[in-house]
Design an enzyme around this catalytic site. Structure first.
Site, PDB file in Angstrom:
ATOM      1  N   ASN A  99       0.867  -1.180   0.000  1.00 10.25           N
ATOM      2  CA  ASN A  99       0.000   0.000   0.000  1.00 10.25           C
ATOM      3  C   ASN A  99       0.904   1.230   0.000  1.00 10.25           C
ATOM      4  O   ASN A  99       1.491   1.565   1.026  1.00 10.25           O
ATOM      5  CB  ASN A  99      -0.903  -0.019   1.246  1.00 10.25           C
ATOM      6  CG  ASN A  99      -1.759   1.240   1.350  1.00 10.25           C
ATOM      7  OD1 ASN A  99      -1.866   2.008   0.391  1.00 10.25           O
ATOM      8  ND2 ASN A  99      -2.371   1.455   2.510  1.00 10.25           N
ATOM      9  N   LYS A 109       0.055   4.199  -0.207  1.00  5.53           N
ATOM     10  CA  LYS A 109      -0.631   5.368   0.363  1.00  5.53           C
ATOM     11  C   LYS A 109      -0.423   6.579  -0.567  1.00  5.53           C
ATOM     12  O   LYS A 109      -0.313   6.396  -1.783  1.00  5.53           O
ATOM     13  CB  LYS A 109      -0.144   5.650   1.786  1.00  5.53           C
ATOM     14  CG  LYS A 109      -0.149   4.402   2.656  1.00  5.53           C
ATOM     15  CD  LYS A 109      -0.037   4.714   4.117  1.00  5.53           C
ATOM     16  CE  LYS A 109       0.148   3.431   4.882  1.00  5.53           C
ATOM     17  NZ  LYS A 109      -0.168   3.558   6.292  1.00  5.53           N
ATOM     18  N   HIS A 152      -9.821   0.984   4.872  1.00  5.15           N
ATOM     19  CA  HIS A 152      -8.516   1.179   5.521  1.00  5.15           C
ATOM     20  C   HIS A 152      -8.722   2.131   6.706  1.00  5.15           C
ATOM     21  O   HIS A 152      -9.523   3.067   6.629  1.00  5.15           O
ATOM     22  CB  HIS A 152      -7.515   1.761   4.516  1.00  5.15           C
ATOM     23  CG  HIS A 152      -6.106   1.760   5.044  1.00  5.15           C
ATOM     24  ND1 HIS A 152      -5.672   2.695   5.939  1.00  5.15           N
ATOM     25  CD2 HIS A 152      -5.068   0.922   4.831  1.00  5.15           C
ATOM     26  CE1 HIS A 152      -4.401   2.436   6.260  1.00  5.15           C
ATOM     27  NE2 HIS A 152      -4.018   1.354   5.592  1.00  5.15           N
ATOM     28  N   GLU A 183      -7.161   4.566   7.735  1.00  3.71           N
ATOM     29  CA  GLU A 183      -6.975   5.995   7.436  1.00  3.71           C
ATOM     30  C   GLU A 183      -8.231   6.577   6.765  1.00  3.71           C
ATOM     31  O   GLU A 183      -8.538   7.754   6.930  1.00  3.71           O
ATOM     32  CB  GLU A 183      -5.717   6.187   6.576  1.00  3.71           C
ATOM     33  CG  GLU A 183      -4.457   5.962   7.415  1.00  3.71           C
ATOM     34  CD  GLU A 183      -3.252   5.431   6.665  1.00  3.71           C
ATOM     35  OE1 GLU A 183      -3.220   5.511   5.425  1.00  3.71           O
ATOM     36  OE2 GLU A 183      -2.337   4.919   7.336  1.00  3.71           O
ATOM     37  N   GLU A 220      -5.770  -5.204  10.492  1.00  6.06           N
ATOM     38  CA  GLU A 220      -4.772  -4.149  10.675  1.00  6.06           C
ATOM     39  C   GLU A 220      -5.039  -3.417  11.992  1.00  6.06           C
ATOM     40  O   GLU A 220      -5.841  -2.463  12.018  1.00  6.06           O
ATOM     41  CB  GLU A 220      -4.855  -3.152   9.521  1.00  6.06           C
ATOM     42  CG  GLU A 220      -4.547  -3.754   8.171  1.00  6.06           C
ATOM     43  CD  GLU A 220      -3.934  -2.713   7.250  1.00  6.06           C
ATOM     44  OE1 GLU A 220      -2.799  -2.919   6.833  1.00  6.06           O
ATOM     45  OE2 GLU A 220      -4.577  -1.692   6.986  1.00  6.06           O
ATOM     46  N   GLY A 260       1.969   2.077  10.603  1.00  4.45           N
ATOM     47  CA  GLY A 260       2.889   3.192  10.430  1.00  4.45           C
ATOM     48  C   GLY A 260       3.585   3.605  11.711  1.00  4.45           C
ATOM     49  O   GLY A 260       4.190   4.676  11.777  1.00  4.45           O
ATOM     50  N   SER A 275       2.954  -2.415  10.263  1.00  6.73           N
ATOM     51  CA  SER A 275       4.418  -2.422  10.418  1.00  6.73           C
ATOM     52  C   SER A 275       5.048  -3.776  10.099  1.00  6.73           C
ATOM     53  O   SER A 275       6.031  -4.175  10.726  1.00  6.73           O
ATOM     54  CB  SER A 275       4.813  -1.944  11.822  1.00  6.73           C
ATOM     55  OG  SER A 275       4.369  -0.615  12.022  1.00  6.73           O
TER      56      SER A 275
HETATM   57  C1  PEP Z   1      -1.047   0.004   5.833  1.00  4.64           C
HETATM   58  O1  PEP Z   1      -1.032   1.135   5.398  1.00  4.64           O
HETATM   59  O2  PEP Z   1      -2.004  -0.740   5.544  1.00  4.64           O
HETATM   60  C2  PEP Z   1       0.042  -0.454   6.687  1.00  4.64           C
HETATM   61  C3  PEP Z   1      -0.036  -1.640   7.225  1.00  4.64           C
HETATM   62  O3  PEP Z   1       1.092   0.421   6.881  1.00  4.64           O
HETATM   63  P1  PEP Z   1       2.498   0.090   7.598  1.00  4.64           P
HETATM   64  O4  PEP Z   1       2.983  -1.224   7.030  1.00  4.64           O
HETATM   65  O5  PEP Z   1       3.375   1.225   7.237  1.00  4.64           O
HETATM   66  O6  PEP Z   1       2.223  -0.035   9.056  1.00  4.64           O
END
Ligand code: PEP
Length: 248
Positions: free
Chosen positions: A9, A11, A95, A97, A166, A172, A210
């Site tokens: 992703n 982003k 997601h 976000e 998630e 992040g 992460s």
């Molecule tokens: C994500 O944006 O879905 C995500 C898991 O980000 P990160 O791996 O940076 O935590």
């Protein structure tokens, strides 16, 4: 046995030149077919660039979002049929976000999944609890509520989705769920899917938060972790390739 899925992703990152360099690095590393499915969720303005670049490769194109509506007066939105035009294979829906910054409710997420499925695009339904919810012992209730909304609206199509667990506190932040914490939630989601579909065992439940080159193998070794949704580490070809290699 189902193949694992590793989805990057990006982003709101990238540009024509940096995308080109990143994709060159990935394509060079994927000359031998990977053991897992691979997808990249890229910003919509780059669909044409990325779709041309990955054609014929192991990389599938994904969208980071899709409209809950089919067409019409929804300024700024992208419909599932538009995604189809660019050969988009997966679309993230819900997601954290989007839920957090755009106020997306469970109902809207369920409609987005429905629009994707109607266009033959696999929705990657993101669920996850905040730190506050985890500390209040609400993790199970939150993820089950988020997934239930999608199951309710999409009933018989449910076996066509991918679920991404998630935990919001791990996205992040560099703070990853332990393999045991992640597996525990994945098992809850698997049981919920099993109650709704005879084909629950073929639905992929991927982990995101992460995930990186160092922790991917241990997470991916858990019985109910069928892949990863990778943010930050998908922006570096070397790291993303290592995660792909860990998914067998
Ligand atoms: C994500 O944006 O879905 C995500 C898991 O980000 P990160 O791996 O940076 O935590």
């Amino acid at each position: 046995m189902k193949k694992k899925l590793i989805a990057g992703n990006w982003k709101m990152n990238g540009g024509l030149a940096s995308n080109e360099a990143l994709l060159n690095g990935l394509l060079a590393g994927l000359q031998q077919a990977p053991a897992c499915d691979v997808a990249l969720a890229v910003p919509a303005p780059y669909f044409a660039q990325v779709s041309a670049k990955v054609a014929g490769s192991a990389i599938a194109l994904a969208a980071q979002d899709v409209s809950a509506h089919a067409s019409g007066a929804y300024t700024g939105e992208t419909s599932s049929v538009m995604l189809q035009d660019f050969g988009v294979r997966y679309a993230l829906v819900g997601h954290s976000e989007r839920r957090q910054y755009h106020g997306e409710s469970d109902g809207v997420v369920a409609e987005k999944a429905r629009q994707a499925l109607a266009a033959g695009i696999t929705p990657v339904v993101c669920v996850g609890e905040t730190l506050q919810e985890r500390e209040a012992g609400q993790t199970e209730a939150v993820v089950k509520r988020q997934l239930a909304a999608v199951i309710h609206v999409n009933g018989h199509c449910i076996s066509e989705i991918v679920v991404a667990y998630e935990p919001v506190w791990a996205i992040g932040t560099g703070r990853t769920a332990t393999p045991e914490q992640a597996q525990q939630v994945h098992a809850v989601l698997r049981a919920q899917l099993a109650a709704a579909s005879a084909h629950a065992d073929r639905i992929r439940i991927v982990y995101g938060g992460s995930m990186n080159a160092a922790n991917a193998a241990e997470l991916l070794a858990q019985p109910d972790i069928d892949g990863g949704l990778v943010g930050g580490a998908s922006l570096k070809a070397e790291d993303f390739l290592k995660i792909i290699a860990a998914a067998r």
